[in-house]
Design an enzyme around this catalytic site. Structure first.
Site, PDB file in Angstrom:
ATOM      1  N   TYR A  29     -73.297  66.796 -49.640  1.00 36.35           N
ATOM      2  CA  TYR A  29     -73.483  68.669 -49.020  1.00 36.35           C
ATOM      3  C   TYR A  29     -73.181  68.381 -47.794  1.00 36.35           C
ATOM      4  CZ  TYR A  29     -76.194  71.746 -47.248  1.00 36.35           C
ATOM      5  OH  TYR A  29     -76.299  72.918 -46.402  1.00 36.35           O
ATOM      6  N   TYR A  46     -82.579  79.495 -49.889  1.00 34.19           N
ATOM      7  CA  TYR A  46     -82.733  78.297 -51.135  1.00 34.19           C
ATOM      8  C   TYR A  46     -83.545  79.093 -51.580  1.00 34.19           C
ATOM      9  CZ  TYR A  46     -80.101  75.565 -47.983  1.00 34.19           C
ATOM     10  OH  TYR A  46     -79.102  75.552 -46.975  1.00 34.19           O
ATOM     11  N   ASP A  96     -69.819  62.526 -41.652  1.00 29.54           N
ATOM     12  CA  ASP A  96     -70.131  63.121 -41.164  1.00 29.54           C
ATOM     13  C   ASP A  96     -71.862  63.252 -41.152  1.00 29.54           C
ATOM     14  OD1 ASP A  96     -72.205  65.951 -41.537  1.00 29.54           O
ATOM     15  OD2 ASP A  96     -71.690  66.574 -43.298  1.00 29.54           O
TER      16      ASP A  96
END
Ligand SMILES: Cc1ncc(COP(=O)(O)O)c(C=O)c1O
Length: 427
Positions: free
Chosen positions: A147, A19, A241
């Site tokens: 995300y 990133y 998740d």
């Protein structure tokens, strides 16, 4: 650069950082060693770690029980493939996870990273419908601020509008991005959406209770219950998740337990090995797994990463589960939460602070807008802590074993630096 160790200086022109705009990248901090809640830098400074290496090192760094387990396993057998060969650590881990997880989440597929476990869950969901002979269930429902990873499949189920993956949006298949159903209006939207589209949905995917990398947004247990109720009602699979939330981070072993719900699939990684080695798991219910069982080889799941079930990583995961059994981790999370709930609300008085929130061992100061990110990062280091703001939040996710004084240093630094930031840049 004079203090910079040679390996860092020489490697810098060749390494590609995560990133990061490499042209303008500032030099990362060289870490010589880790110890408990501390990063020991190459230049001799010590920082209290507020991030636990992207939320992995839940027992602190260098826990002897984890190190011993990995060392022992290394002498016995570092790796064997899972095709046709079985290793005790992987099979034991699968059985232990099945015992630990709620409901009938009991069929464990092991891989090496969180993103891959999400990809596997997505493949399982799509194939579940194919195996049942029900064509057309090809799309996923995901939520704003979500995300789920950086690979091509996982980016699709993240919020590409508000997240960091906007660049790739036009080349990826579009999924359905909805608001998290937290109020009457968004609940009605969610319900209506499933009513209209259930026949084309493979699964709904959510980070339960806390959406992490999307800005540490919280929702409550009722929201999760509602999602489970509606997905059940419309016959749609639900994937939780728990890569970030799993293993105590939100106050219970798994976040979905707080809502008393059981998803059809769950993904785990990060703290699974106590932050020592890469490992992930996609766990399906027995009912989902059943649909893959037949005399036709084509109904099998076609996936098998080279390093799946790696014995070293699984030994670390088994040792990490021992620690959850033997040491008072969830009590430690309660104590961390109590401290942060006491300390952090003072930030409400700082101009430029939009919100303060705490859940389990996650403490967040949300800024009205992020300004001077690099300045913030440097000031935290000056204060002897490693805190890495993300999007518009300054957050900490300390190791559960952190000492009270160290935790206080983290929360004091959050308050002090946010206040300085406000005085400097928010007038
Ligand atoms: C909730 C969630 N899902 C998936 C991932 C991706 O995991 P990995 O970075 O191991 O691929 C992350 C990583 O931050 C995450 O927080």
């Amino acid at each position: 650069m004079n203090d910079t160790p040679e390996w860092l200086r020489d490697g810098l022109d060749h390494i590609w950082l995560p990133y990061t705009q490499m042209k303008t990248a500032s030099l990362p901090l060289g870490v010589a060693a880790t110890d408990g809640a501390r990063l020991i830098l190459e230049d001799g400074r010590t920082l209290i770690d507020g991030c636990t290496s992207w939320w992995t090192a839940c027992h602190g760094y260098n826990h002897a029980h984890l190190a011993d387990a990995v060392r022992r396993q290394l002498d016995v057998m570092p790796h064997v493939m899972m095709g046709g060969l079985a290793n005790e650590q992987a099979y034991t881990l699968a059985r232990r996870l099945a015992d630990l997880l709620p409901g009938d989440l009991s069929r464990v597929f092991l891989a090496e990273s969180g993103s891959v476990s999400i990809e596997v869950a997505m493949k399982m969901a799509v194939q579940y419908w194919i195996n049942r002979g029900e064509a057309g269930h090809t799309k996923f429902v995901c939520f704003e601020n979500s995300y789920h990873g950086d690979t091509l499949g996982t980016m699709q189920v993240g919020d590409m509008d508000q997240g960091m993956h906007g660049t790739y949006k036009d080349v990826l298949p579009q999924q359905h991005l909805l608001r998290v159903p937290i109020d009457d209006e968004s609940r009605a939207d969610f319900e209506y959406f499933l009513e209209q589209k259930a026949a084309e949905i493979a699964a709904v995917m959510i980070e339960p209770l806390v959406q992490g990398a999307g800005g540490f947004k919280f929702h409550d247990e009722e929201t999760l219950k509602f999602i489970r109720f509606e997905t059940d009602r419309h016959g749609v699979l639900l994937i939780c998740d728990e890569i970030m939330t799993g293993f105590g981070r939100t106050g219970s072993m798994f976040a979905c337990e707080q809502a008393g719900i059981v998803p059809d699939m769950m993904t785990l990684s990060k703290a699974l090995t106590g932050g020592t080695l890469p490992l992930s798991a996609t766990i399906s219910s027995a009912q989902v797994n059943e649909v893959f069982l037949s005399d036709d080889p084509n109904t099998a799941l076609m996936h098998g990463p080279t390093f799946m079930g790696n014995p070293l990583a699984c030994a670390a995961a088994n040792a990490s589960l021992d620690l959850f059994e033997q040491e008072p981790r969830l009590e430690q999370v309660v104590a961390i939460e109590r401290h942060m709930k006491d300390a952090l609300p003072k930030a409400h008085d700082i101009q430029g602070v939009a919100d303060v929130r705490v859940k389990g061992a996650i403490g967040v100061i949300e800024l009205a807008e992020m300004r001077k990110l690099n300045w913030l990062k440097q000031r935290f280091v000056d204060c002897g802590v490693f805190i890495r703001p993300l999007k518009d939040v300054i957050y900490i996710t300390p190791p559960f074993t952190i000492e009270q004084d160290d935790l206080a240093q983290l929360t004091n630094a959050m308050l002090q630096v946010t206040s300085e930031w406000s005085n400097e840049f928010y007038v």
